[in-house]
Write a protein that holds these residues in place. Structure first.
Motif, PDB file in Angstrom:
ATOM      1  N   GLY A 159      34.571  18.808 -22.931  1.00 32.57           N
ATOM      2  CA  GLY A 159      34.001  17.771 -23.952  1.00 32.57           C
ATOM      3  C   GLY A 159      34.514  18.205 -25.395  1.00 32.57           C
ATOM      4  N   ILE A 160      35.852  19.021 -25.479  1.00 31.91           N
ATOM      5  CA  ILE A 160      36.507  19.440 -26.755  1.00 31.91           C
ATOM      6  C   ILE A 160      37.610  18.898 -27.008  1.00 31.91           C
ATOM      7  CG2 ILE A 160      35.103  21.502 -26.598  1.00 31.91           C
ATOM      8  CD1 ILE A 160      37.503  22.959 -25.468  1.00 31.91           C
ATOM      9  N   SER A 161      38.227  19.252 -27.925  1.00 34.78           N
ATOM     10  CA  SER A 161      39.835  18.695 -27.966  1.00 34.78           C
ATOM     11  C   SER A 161      40.696  19.690 -27.533  1.00 34.78           C
ATOM     12  CB  SER A 161      39.920  18.435 -29.793  1.00 34.78           C
ATOM     13  OG  SER A 161      39.814  19.691 -30.267  1.00 34.78           O
ATOM     14  N   GLU A 162      41.920  18.968 -27.365  1.00 39.28           N
ATOM     15  CA  GLU A 162      42.816  19.872 -26.636  1.00 39.28           C
ATOM     16  C   GLU A 162      43.422  20.940 -27.848  1.00 39.28           C
ATOM     17  OE1 GLU A 162      46.523  18.278 -24.504  1.00 39.28           O
ATOM     18  OE2 GLU A 162      45.371  16.349 -25.033  1.00 39.28           O
ATOM     19  N   LYS A 163      43.257  20.674 -28.912  1.00 38.82           N
ATOM     20  CA  LYS A 163      43.516  21.493 -30.074  1.00 38.82           C
ATOM     21  C   LYS A 163      42.612  22.830 -29.985  1.00 38.82           C
ATOM     22  CE  LYS A 163      44.565  22.475 -34.747  1.00 38.82           C
ATOM     23  NZ  LYS A 163      44.495  21.687 -36.103  1.00 38.82           N
ATOM     24  N   ALA A 164      41.130  22.346 -29.822  1.00 41.76           N
ATOM     25  CA  ALA A 164      40.162  23.473 -29.721  1.00 41.76           C
ATOM     26  C   ALA A 164      40.284  24.484 -28.566  1.00 41.76           C
ATOM     27  CB  ALA A 164      38.483  22.906 -29.547  1.00 41.76           C
ATOM     28  N   LEU A 165      40.910  23.848 -27.466  1.00 39.50           N
ATOM     29  CA  LEU A 165      41.273  24.806 -26.269  1.00 39.50           C
ATOM     30  C   LEU A 165      42.466  25.580 -26.426  1.00 39.50           C
ATOM     31  CD1 LEU A 165      40.651  25.663 -23.483  1.00 39.50           C
ATOM     32  CD2 LEU A 165      42.087  23.397 -22.481  1.00 39.50           C
ATOM     33  N   ARG A 166      43.516  24.994 -27.074  1.00 37.92           N
ATOM     34  CA  ARG A 166      44.746  25.666 -27.513  1.00 37.92           C
ATOM     35  C   ARG A 166      44.300  27.011 -28.340  1.00 37.92           C
ATOM     36  NH1 ARG A 166      47.016  20.723 -27.685  1.00 37.92           N
ATOM     37  NH2 ARG A 166      46.821  20.550 -30.106  1.00 37.92           N
ATOM     38  N   ASN A 167      43.728  26.483 -29.390  1.00 40.78           N
ATOM     39  CA  ASN A 167      43.146  27.736 -30.247  1.00 40.78           C
ATOM     40  C   ASN A 167      42.341  28.860 -29.626  1.00 40.78           C
ATOM     41  OD1 ASN A 167      44.085  26.285 -32.559  1.00 40.78           O
ATOM     42  ND2 ASN A 167      42.228  25.425 -33.243  1.00 40.78           N
TER      43      ASN A 167
END
Length: 104
Positions: A39-47
């Motif tokens: 339930g998060i953005s891909e960018k948040a996961l990449r970060n």
């Protein structure tokens, strides 16, 4: 473990991200699927995976999405009471009672 003791917070964040990435890959999940499941953005996961900063909520969501919540127990284990420490403690003060008086 001793190498972690001498790491800076930035280095630790990077190492945690790398471990999460390896865990995700070992589960054969891509970033998009993991991010959707968390339930998060891909960018948040990449970060998070690159150690560029994240929130505790993002970390918890990713751990849950990777079925790895036991990691929380490792990060912050439950405090336990040592029975020997209980024995060493002095007895708690008891409530004082009034003594009956001769007049009363």
């Amino acid at each position: 473990m001793t190498a972690l003791l001498f790491s800076t917070p930035h280095e630790l964040q990077h190492q945690l991200g790398e471990r999460l990435k390896r865990l995700r890959l070992s589960r054969n999940l891509d970033q998009r699927t993991t991010a959707e499941k968390a339930g998060i953005s891909e960018k948040a996961l990449r970060n998070l995976e690159t150690g560029r900063g994240s929130t505790v909520e993002t970390l918890l969501r990713v751990l849950k999405a990777l079925d790895s919540l036991q990691g929380i127990d490792l990060l912050a284990p439950e405090a336990t009471v040592n029975p020997l420490d209980l024995l060493r403690q002095s007895k708690p003060a008891q409530r004082a009672r009034r003594r009956p008086t001769a007049s009363g």
